[in-house]
Motif scaffolding. Sequence first.
Motif, short mmCIF file in Angstrom:
data_model
loop_
_atom_site.label_atom_id
_atom_site.label_comp_id
_atom_site.label_asym_id
_atom_site.label_seq_id
_atom_site.Cartn_x
_atom_site.Cartn_y
_atom_site.Cartn_z
N THR A 278 0.83 -1.20 0.00
CA THR A 278 0.00 0.00 0.00
C THR A 278 0.86 1.25 0.00
O THR A 278 0.60 2.21 -0.73
CB THR A 278 -0.92 0.01 1.23
N ALA A 279 1.92 1.25 0.82
CA ALA A 279 2.81 2.41 0.86
C ALA A 279 3.51 2.60 -0.48
O ALA A 279 3.66 3.74 -0.95
CB ALA A 279 3.84 2.22 1.98
N ALA A 280 3.95 1.51 -1.09
CA ALA A 280 4.63 1.61 -2.38
C ALA A 280 3.68 2.14 -3.46
O ALA A 280 4.07 2.97 -4.29
CB ALA A 280 5.19 0.25 -2.79
N LEU A 281 2.45 1.66 -3.45
CA LEU A 281 1.47 2.15 -4.42
C LEU A 281 1.15 3.62 -4.19
O LEU A 281 1.02 4.39 -5.15
CB LEU A 281 0.18 1.32 -4.31
N LEU A 282 1.01 4.01 -2.92
CA LEU A 282 0.68 5.40 -2.61
C LEU A 282 1.77 6.34 -3.11
O LEU A 282 1.49 7.44 -3.60
CB LEU A 282 0.51 5.56 -1.10
N ALA A 283 3.02 5.91 -3.03
CA ALA A 283 4.14 6.75 -3.44
C ALA A 283 4.56 6.52 -4.87
O ALA A 283 5.56 7.08 -5.31
CB ALA A 283 5.33 6.49 -2.52
N ALA A 284 3.81 5.69 -5.60
CA ALA A 284 4.18 5.34 -6.97
C ALA A 284 5.59 4.77 -7.03
O ALA A 284 6.32 4.95 -8.01
CB ALA A 284 4.04 6.54 -7.90
N ALA A 285 6.01 4.08 -5.95
CA ALA A 285 7.30 3.41 -5.83
C ALA A 285 8.48 4.36 -5.84
O ALA A 285 9.63 3.92 -5.98
CB ALA A 285 7.47 2.35 -6.94
N ALA A 286 8.25 5.67 -5.68
CA ALA A 286 9.36 6.62 -5.59
C ALA A 286 10.08 6.42 -4.25
O ALA A 286 9.44 6.19 -3.23
CB ALA A 286 8.84 8.05 -5.71
N PRO A 287 11.41 6.51 -4.22
CA PRO A 287 12.15 6.20 -2.99
C PRO A 287 11.73 7.04 -1.78
O PRO A 287 11.37 6.49 -0.74
CB PRO A 287 13.61 6.47 -3.39
N LEU A 288 11.80 8.37 -1.90
CA LEU A 288 11.47 9.21 -0.76
C LEU A 288 9.99 9.11 -0.41
O LEU A 288 9.61 9.09 0.78
CB LEU A 288 11.85 10.67 -1.05
N GLY A 289 9.15 9.05 -1.42
CA GLY A 289 7.72 8.91 -1.16
C GLY A 289 7.38 7.61 -0.45
O GLY A 289 6.52 7.57 0.44
N THR A 290 8.07 6.54 -0.81
CA THR A 290 7.85 5.26 -0.14
C THR A 290 8.25 5.34 1.33
O THR A 290 7.57 4.79 2.20
CB THR A 290 8.65 4.15 -0.84
N LEU A 291 9.34 6.03 1.60
CA LEU A 291 9.79 6.21 2.99
C LEU A 291 8.74 6.95 3.81
O LEU A 291 8.37 6.53 4.92
CB LEU A 291 11.12 6.97 3.00
#
Length: 347
Positions: A278-291
């Motif tokens: 869910t976190a990866a999808l929310l951030a579109a797998a972007a590194p900082l967004g995933t964090l």
Amino acid sequence: MTLERISGALRSPITFSVLAGVVIGALFLLGTGADPLTAYGAVLTGALGGDGIGATLTTGTSVLGMALALAIPLRAGLINLGGDGQLVLGGITAAVTGLYSPLPAPLTVVLALLAGMAAGAAYAVLAALCENHLGVPLLVSSLLLSYPAVSLASYLARYPLKEPGSSLPQTRALPDGVALPAFGESTVTVGLVLVVLAAAGYWFTDRRTAIGYEIRMTGLNARFSAYAGVERRALTLKLLSVSGALAGLVGAVGVLSFPYRFVDGAPTAPGYTWTGLTAALLAAAAPLGTLVAAFFFAVLQVGGLAMERTTEVPRELTQVLQAIVIVFLAARLRFPRRKVRKVEEAV
């Protein structure tokens, strides 16, 4: 200039989805007779206060680790649903290594971490081989391979490695000293540092290397990347091996932390794989967004317990919030923005 920045932030799919989830969650709370401000305050206090920050960082270690494990292939359009199997194999392999290694305790810890990563990577590569050579979609092969891995780990924890005299399905405790160093008296271990370093490595690879560019290009347009010379099969093997290694690392970190053993069902019960996805999808797998997204969901998980104690609202509401965020994100990414542009031109 300030208004333009605010407008740009509000147009962001992620920001819009989170705000929509918060608003709808508030409506749910009002429907139960609870005060939304009190409930959300309890979530923040329970997760980020002095009594809860340790639990949040401990939970965040696993959530972020699994989010990174699933974000790396997702960046190239590959969905690895075998996180549970790779996580459990990494944990049980680390437990076996810790129990039987003849090396000194510090070296055994390193060996257990490496063994857990190797087990997770090998099992993820098996799913990639099923897609590359047998034509089984990765989505299916990775998911189905989780079940025998979880069953194998359950068997080992309940029979050959079971702690004598215990009624719980768990392995024997690791020898003294075979554990990750903790920060002070908290449950937060060096595992958090390892996961953060993995996140930094992901960011550097994604933004500063040729392979990172190939991964992003493949995720945006697989056919174009193939014309550009990117070998899809080789890339799938590389990404799945790294993905499985990170999942195995999370499993090994869990075993080398309290309670310093493998407990059947403990690695998968909190749903780290699905929260990480869910976190990866929310951030579109972007590194900082995933964090950031992983930390956000860790706060929801830990803070939900405090909310339940304070407002008597079930902590399952936090899972509803996660689902709402993803639904709105999917809808926001699908709908065109022509109306938004017309409003901007009018303003």
